[in-house]
Design an enzyme around this catalytic site. Structure first.
Site, PDB file in Angstrom:
ATOM      1  N   GLU A  49     -16.411  93.149  65.365  1.00  0.00           N
ATOM      2  CA  GLU A  49     -15.699  91.942  65.822  1.00  0.00           C
ATOM      3  C   GLU A  49     -16.696  90.851  66.215  1.00  0.00           C
ATOM      4  OE1 GLU A  49     -12.672  92.848  68.755  1.00  0.00           O
ATOM      5  OE2 GLU A  49     -12.200  94.755  67.826  1.00  0.00           O
ATOM      6  N   GLU A  91     -11.248 100.740  72.956  1.00  0.00           N
ATOM      7  CA  GLU A  91     -11.482 100.369  74.367  1.00  0.00           C
ATOM      8  C   GLU A  91     -10.975 101.389  75.386  1.00  0.00           C
ATOM      9  OE1 GLU A  91      -9.870  96.389  74.696  1.00  0.00           O
ATOM     10  OE2 GLU A  91     -11.339  95.580  73.301  1.00  0.00           O
TER      11      GLU A  91
HETATM   12  C1  GLA Z   1     -10.433  93.041  71.238  1.00  0.00           C
HETATM   13  C2  GLA Z   1      -9.597  93.736  70.198  1.00  0.00           C
HETATM   14  C3  GLA Z   1      -9.295  92.830  69.050  1.00  0.00           C
HETATM   15  C4  GLA Z   1      -8.935  91.448  69.492  1.00  0.00           C
HETATM   16  C5  GLA Z   1     -10.001  90.900  70.349  1.00  0.00           C
HETATM   17  C6  GLA Z   1      -9.664  89.481  70.668  1.00  0.00           C
HETATM   18  O1  GLA Z   1     -11.743  93.007  70.952  1.00  0.00           O
HETATM   19  O2  GLA Z   1     -10.176  94.908  69.707  1.00  0.00           O
HETATM   20  O3  GLA Z   1      -8.238  93.353  68.336  1.00  0.00           O
HETATM   21  O4  GLA Z   1      -7.731  91.451  70.199  1.00  0.00           O
HETATM   22  O5  GLA Z   1     -10.073  91.719  71.489  1.00  0.00           O
HETATM   23  O6  GLA Z   1      -9.064  88.815  69.605  1.00  0.00           O
END
Ligand code: GLA
Length: 335
Positions: free
Chosen positions: A244, A136
């Site tokens: 994710e 990020e």
């Molecule tokens: C982001 C992070 C993850 C996690 C999510 C929420 O996407 O990369 O590690 O913290 O937020 O769980």
């Protein structure tokens, strides 16, 4: 096949590994554990490898929980994605402070970055096959490329390149990923593409991009955006992983609290969204090398607290009783 239910990982055997983000508690919950064993062949530690958990104090590494996850994965022939070295969140304050409590110098922060990455790579060399090296780093606001994290403020944009170079040196065999959310949406796609292209042109060792995939059932542009993003990232010659995945029942700005259970219609819409997503993933199986869900079942999901605290959501393929939902059948019935 278990109780007449197909196994997700078996169905996708010729496509890509199917992963789940897990907490140590999941490994002690029979239902969660059984789903993992039956349907998944890749694991990510949901939190246990994050900086604040694994390296909470300068001289203190806490590998206990993440080791349990890694041992479980190895014992059960699962791959392990490492998550994550460099992030603006869940990083302890000490990292950015010197001994007198002032902001750390650029040199010392780079040194700490190096020590952190080296220690994790050494501990998990040969076990973790891919790392989210930087998470990020791209800013959401227009006209800004870089997020103004402390990493950025103290080291400058070079922190990204440095992190990848350090990681490659520390574990030459691990695949190295840049991971982010919304990076399939046009506003962030352009910026991310530019960043990666510049880094790759400089010879930065980046093997792939992680598209987090925190989506919802209301985004009508999702599929076109996703296809465009996959093609553009693939044109850089790098791998793509969905890292994710979850599909929330709520649009991001929908803060309603009055829905206490998903309606049949919501479950059906979710199934259709998942169906189209997996059609896209399958059609790009040459570049998509993993699809990981951010959780196992709706029994435990971070979406219960984000973006609204203490509001139940149902973003995964298995319900709170750990039974397959319509979305499960929509991604497994495709032949
Ligand atoms: C982001 C992070 C993850 C996690 C999510 C929420 O996407 O990369 O590690 O913290 O937020 O769980």
């Amino acid at each position: 096949m278990n109780n007449g239910i197909k196994s997700l990982k078996e169905i996708y055997r010729d496509y890509f590994p199917i992963g789940a983000a897990v907490a140590v508690e999941d490994l002690c919950d029979e239902g969660q554990k059984n789903l993992l064993l039956e349907h998944f062949n890749s694991l990510t530690a949901e939190n246990a490898m994050k900086f604040e958990r694994i390296h909470p104090e300068e001289k203190n590494f806490v590998f206990e929980n993440s080791d349990k996850i890694v041992e479980f994965a190895i014992k059960n022939n699962m791959k392990i994605r490492g998550h994550t070295f460099v992030w603006h969140n869940q990083t302890p304050d000490w990292v950015f402070k010197d001994n007198s409590g002032n902001r750390v110098s650029r040199e010392l922060l780079i040194e700490r970055l190096r020590l952190h990455i080296n220690a994790l790579c050494e501990h998990y060399r040969g076990k973790v096959y891919a790392w989210d090296v930087v998470n990020e780093a791209v800013e959401d606001k227009e006209d800004h490329l870089f997020r103004e994290s402390e990493w950025y403020q103290i080291i400058g944009e070079e922190y990204i390149e440095l992190a990848f170079r350090i990681a490659r040196e520390a574990d030459p065999y691990a695949q190295l990923y840049y991971n982010d959310y919304n990076n399939e949406k046009p506003y962030k796609l352009e910026k991310t593409y530019k960043l990666l292209k510049e880094l790759l042109d400089k010879g930065t060792p980046i093997d792939g991009i992680g598209i987090q995939g925190h989506w919802d059932i209301h985004d009508s542009e999702l599929f076109d955006n996703l296809k465009r993003a996959i093609e553009l990232y693939a044109s850089l010659g790098i791998k793509i992983q969905i890292t994710e995945l979850d599909v929330s029942m709520f649009a991001f700005n929908d803060h309603r609290r009055d829905i206490v259970a998903p309606s049949r219609e919501m479950l059906e819409v979710q199934a259709q969204v998942y169906k189209k997503l997996f059609e896209i993933f399958r059609s790009y199986k040459d570049v998509i090398t993993s699809v990981t869900f951010w959780g196992i079942s709706d029994k435990h999901t971070w979406k219960d607290n984000f973006p609204v605290k203490n509001r139940k959501d149902w973003p995964l393929l298995f319900d709170e009783e750990q039974k397959p939902k319509p979305a499960f059948f929509s991604v497994t019935d495709f032949n």
